[in-house]
Scaffold this active site. Structure first.
Site, PDB file in Angstrom:
ATOM      1  CB  CYS A 176      20.913 -59.273  49.172  1.00 23.99           C
ATOM      2  SG  CYS A 176      21.976 -59.807  50.509  1.00 23.99           S
TER       3      CYS A 176
ATOM      4  CD  GLU B 136      27.800 -55.802  51.421  1.00 21.65           C
ATOM      5  OE1 GLU B 136      27.376 -56.481  50.477  1.00 21.65           O
ATOM      6  OE2 GLU B 136      28.950 -55.898  51.859  1.00 21.65           O
TER       7      GLU B 136
ATOM      8  CD  GLU C  62      27.845 -55.040  55.547  1.00 19.53           C
ATOM      9  OE1 GLU C  62      26.890 -55.754  55.246  1.00 19.53           O
ATOM     10  OE2 GLU C  62      27.757 -54.036  56.294  1.00 19.53           O
TER      11      GLU C  62
ATOM     12  CG  ASN D  10      17.011 -58.461  54.028  1.00 21.82           C
ATOM     13  OD1 ASN D  10      17.524 -57.475  54.556  1.00 21.82           O
ATOM     14  ND2 ASN D  10      17.619 -59.162  53.103  1.00 21.82           N
TER      15      ASN D  10
HETATM   16  P1  NDP Z   1      15.826 -49.874  49.781  1.00 24.64           P
HETATM   17  O1  NDP Z   1      16.928 -49.620  48.846  1.00 24.64           O
HETATM   18  O2  NDP Z   1      14.461 -49.480  49.418  1.00 24.64           O
HETATM   19  O3  NDP Z   1      16.135 -49.164  51.184  1.00 24.64           O
HETATM   20  C1  NDP Z   1      17.328 -49.412  51.917  1.00 24.64           C
HETATM   21  C2  NDP Z   1      17.471 -48.349  52.985  1.00 24.64           C
HETATM   22  O4  NDP Z   1      17.839 -47.103  52.385  1.00 24.64           O
HETATM   23  C3  NDP Z   1      16.190 -48.076  53.768  1.00 24.64           C
HETATM   24  O5  NDP Z   1      16.527 -47.824  55.115  1.00 24.64           O
HETATM   25  C4  NDP Z   1      15.653 -46.845  53.065  1.00 24.64           C
HETATM   26  O6  NDP Z   1      14.764 -46.105  53.861  1.00 24.64           O
HETATM   27  C5  NDP Z   1      16.947 -46.086  52.798  1.00 24.64           C
HETATM   28  N1  NDP Z   1      16.866 -45.086  51.748  1.00 24.64           N
HETATM   29  C6  NDP Z   1      15.983 -45.004  50.706  1.00 24.64           C
HETATM   30  N2  NDP Z   1      16.263 -43.929  49.922  1.00 24.64           N
HETATM   31  C7  NDP Z   1      17.349 -43.319  50.472  1.00 24.64           C
HETATM   32  C8  NDP Z   1      18.120 -42.171  50.129  1.00 24.64           C
HETATM   33  N3  NDP Z   1      17.847 -41.427  49.042  1.00 24.64           N
HETATM   34  N4  NDP Z   1      19.160 -41.835  50.916  1.00 24.64           N
HETATM   35  C9  NDP Z   1      19.463 -42.581  52.008  1.00 24.64           C
HETATM   36  N5  NDP Z   1      18.768 -43.663  52.388  1.00 24.64           N
HETATM   37  C10 NDP Z   1      17.726 -44.053  51.630  1.00 24.64           C
HETATM   38  O7  NDP Z   1      15.909 -51.425  50.110  1.00 24.64           O
HETATM   39  P2  NDP Z   1      14.885 -52.316  50.904  1.00 24.64           P
HETATM   40  O8  NDP Z   1      14.784 -51.856  52.315  1.00 24.64           O
HETATM   41  O9  NDP Z   1      13.647 -52.453  50.085  1.00 24.64           O
HETATM   42  O10 NDP Z   1      15.674 -53.718  50.937  1.00 24.64           O
HETATM   43  C11 NDP Z   1      15.680 -54.610  49.880  1.00 24.64           C
HETATM   44  C12 NDP Z   1      16.930 -54.428  49.039  1.00 24.64           C
HETATM   45  O11 NDP Z   1      18.080 -54.536  49.854  1.00 24.64           O
HETATM   46  C13 NDP Z   1      17.057 -55.488  47.980  1.00 24.64           C
HETATM   47  O12 NDP Z   1      17.431 -54.939  46.753  1.00 24.64           O
HETATM   48  C14 NDP Z   1      18.177 -56.359  48.495  1.00 24.64           C
HETATM   49  O13 NDP Z   1      18.888 -57.035  47.513  1.00 24.64           O
HETATM   50  C15 NDP Z   1      19.025 -55.395  49.241  1.00 24.64           C
HETATM   51  N6  NDP Z   1      19.816 -56.093  50.239  1.00 24.64           N
HETATM   52  C16 NDP Z   1      21.155 -56.255  50.027  1.00 24.64           C
HETATM   53  C17 NDP Z   1      21.920 -56.975  50.913  1.00 24.64           C
HETATM   54  C18 NDP Z   1      23.382 -57.133  50.714  1.00 24.64           C
HETATM   55  O14 NDP Z   1      24.083 -57.354  51.686  1.00 24.64           O
HETATM   56  N7  NDP Z   1      23.925 -57.027  49.522  1.00 24.64           N
HETATM   57  C19 NDP Z   1      21.327 -57.598  52.089  1.00 24.64           C
HETATM   58  C20 NDP Z   1      19.930 -57.336  52.242  1.00 24.64           C
HETATM   59  C21 NDP Z   1      19.201 -56.603  51.320  1.00 24.64           C
HETATM   60  P3  NDP Z   1      13.190 -46.483  53.897  1.00 24.64           P
HETATM   61  O15 NDP Z   1      13.022 -47.800  53.228  1.00 24.64           O
HETATM   62  O16 NDP Z   1      12.909 -46.537  55.340  1.00 24.64           O
HETATM   63  O17 NDP Z   1      12.495 -45.386  53.167  1.00 24.64           O
END
Ligand code: NDP
Length: 484
Positions: free
Chosen positions: A284, A250, A458, A153
């Site tokens: 988020c 996060e 953060e 995002n």
């Molecule tokens: P995901 O949890 O699907 O993915 C986050 C990242 O982790 C991606 O780069 C993903 O790779 C990677 N990833 C997935 N599986 C693994 C693993 N087993 N080991 C290591 N890395 C892995 O989140 P989204 O990208 O769909 O983002 C949305 C989510 O992020 C929402 O739940 C949102 O709330 C949260 N979020 C939290 C924030 C905060 O600051 N608290 C801010 C912004 C978002 P890939 O997707 O490329 O496969």
């Protein structure tokens, strides 16, 4: 405003690197669904190159004075500001967010982080503890090689929010963006390099979850900072625990926004809009459970709908547009499935609910009223433009309901009663809270959640402790007394 694809898929040891053996990742423009280009996910060779370069660069970077490290970060912030328009267009291509939003919320927020931590870098010191004639001094040390893993995002902002404190403290980093938005972090790496960052200090490699998982498992990695969902957070946290690594998590949220009967309705509606529809709801910290006091519910909904009618939905590159598409077909479908669940559960659809009749992944801003606590739309993170209005009458009751969730990222209160505002906020379980406002995220303020929403913070001085460790040194001035 044409899209220029990145020079190559990865940025390692100060240069763009390609390895076409890696799986193809399409660069899809969310506003049209068009494929703009391709990058390749990292192969094991690319992962190795990135980790090696980060490891080799780390000692010299940590040995560079904090002031000199900070100067590079601040120079990068200046370059980002100079290039804000081009970087914002890139962010819009990557995410689909309207340019009117990316021009002020993404690269600029990244620049703020680099400037802020650049300014702090020269003042990171230990302390002196006098113990009679003996004394202890502490040294604030870098952790080593850090891994950053980003969500889709805020690709520019997330890369900068992780790189800035990590690098200020003398760490190096391998950053893996989400496969959905691979482009912007490469630009951040390029700009840091242009600002004088030594080769290998900040590396970006592409790939799906498995690439992230390989990085997290590696013994050379001292710390992992993830922005992502709770399910991914659990996996990454568990893998990091195996190596007893530092973590910042996060994760997701389902935050409450409580609007009391004495609130200024216009401001409360504005707060609810900021809490639900910025970035098409893909934030988020969003306050997606909007608890509205029963006595003002009608007035609140009426004004909310009037203002939603003024949203300009359209081409994100048109600067008059202020509501754009979802990031991907998949995310759009996830949100549509929640809208269907809301309807099926008997929530009252007050606004939106449908796709917008144009190409790309557009959904209307959507409002449900008469939502109850156990409906899926009230319990689960949707990560899209869906606002749920829940009724309440009693302060203690609404606090208990607001806290009855596994998440705990943010919370907001709208009221003119200042005592009530502080009393309620003090009882809400959330890391980032707002009184008569919502979703402000200045770099000076700690950001992050508790319970399932995350670990660590953060931004702000608080994040220094998450990217450094303290060595304590006892100095004896007299003779050593031993038992034998
Ligand atoms: P995901 O949890 O699907 O993915 C986050 C990242 O982790 C991606 O780069 C993903 O790779 C990677 N990833 C997935 N599986 C693994 C693993 N087993 N080991 C290591 N890395 C892995 O989140 P989204 O990208 O769909 O983002 C949305 C989510 O992020 C929402 O739940 C949102 O709330 C949260 N979020 C939290 C924030 C905060 O600051 N608290 C801010 C912004 C978002 P890939 O997707 O490329 O496969």
């Amino acid at each position: 405003m044409t899209f220029t694809p990145p020079a190559a898929s990865h940025f390692i040891n100060g240069q763009y690197v390609e390895d076409t053996d890696g799986p193809v990742i399409d660069l899809i423009y969310p506003a049209t669904g068009a494929v703009l280009g391709q990058v390749h996910g990292a192969t094991s060779d690319i992962i190795e190159q990135a980790l090696q370069s980060a490891q080799q660069a780390q000692k010299a970077w940590a040995a560079t004075s904090g002031t000199a490290r900070g100067r590079i970060l601040r120079r990068a912030a200046d370059i980002i500001r100079d290039q804000n328009r081009a970087l914002s267009i890139l962010e819009t291509y990557d995410t689909g967010k309207p340019l009117s939003e990316t021009l002020c919320a993404d690269a600029t927020s990244g620049a703020d982080a680099l400037e802020y931590f650049g300014g702090l870098a020269g003042s990171l010191t230990g302390e002196h503890i006098q113990l009679g004639e003996d004394w202890v001094y502490t040294i604030r040390e870098a952790l080593g090689v850090c891994v950053g893993i980003g969500a889709w995002n805020y690709p520019t902002q997330i890369a900068c929010w992780k790189a800035a404190p990590a690098l200020a403290c003398g760490n190096t980093m391998v950053f893996k963006p989400s496969e959905t938005t691979p482009v912007c972090a490469l630009k951040v790496a390029e700009i840091l390099s242009q600002a004088g960052l030594p080769d290998g200090v900040f590396n970006v490699i592409q790939g799906q979850g498995q690439v992230g998982a390989s990085l997290v498992r590696d013994d050379r990695v001292a710390k992992v900072s993830l922005t992502g969902s709770v399910p991914t957070g659990r996996k990454v946290y568990a893998a990091a625990a195996e190596g007893v690594k530092h973590v910042t998590m996060e994760l997701g949220g389902k935050s409450p926004l409580i609007i009391f009967e004495d609130a200024d309705i216009e401001n409360a509606v504005g707060g609810a809009i900021l809490a639900n529809f910025y970035a098409s709801g893909q934030v988020c910290s969003n306050g997606t459970r909007v608890f509205v006091h029963k006595t003002i519910k009608h007035a609140f909904l009426e004004r909310l709908v009037e203002r939603l009618r003024q949203a300009v939905i359209g081409d994100p590159m048109d600067e008059t547009t202020n509501f754009g598409p979802l990031v991907s077909q998949r995310q759009m479908e996830i949100v549509q499935s929640f809208i269907a669940k809301g309807r099926d559960a008997g929530a009252r659809l007050v606004y939106g609910g449908d796709r917008v009749a144009r190409d790309g992944f557009y959904l209307e801003p959507t409002v449900f009223a008469d939502v109850t606590d156990t409906m899926a739309i009230a319990e689960q993170e949707i990560f899209g433009p869906v606002l749920s209005v829940l009724d309440f009458e009693d302060e203690a009751d609404v606090i208990a309901r607001a806290n009855a969730t596994e998440f705990s990222l943010s919370a907001g209160v709208f009221t003119r009663d200042i005592s009530r505002a502080h009393r309620v906020i003090a009882q809400l379980q959330a890391g980032s809270c707002f009184i008569n406002s919502y979703n402000d995220a200045p770099v000076e303020a700690p950001f992050g959640g508790s319970k399932r929403s995350g670990v660590g913070r953060e931004n702000s001085k608080a994040s220094i402790s998450h990217y450094s460790q303290v060595k304590s040194v006892y100095v004896r001035m007299g003779d050593v007394e031993a038992p034998f």
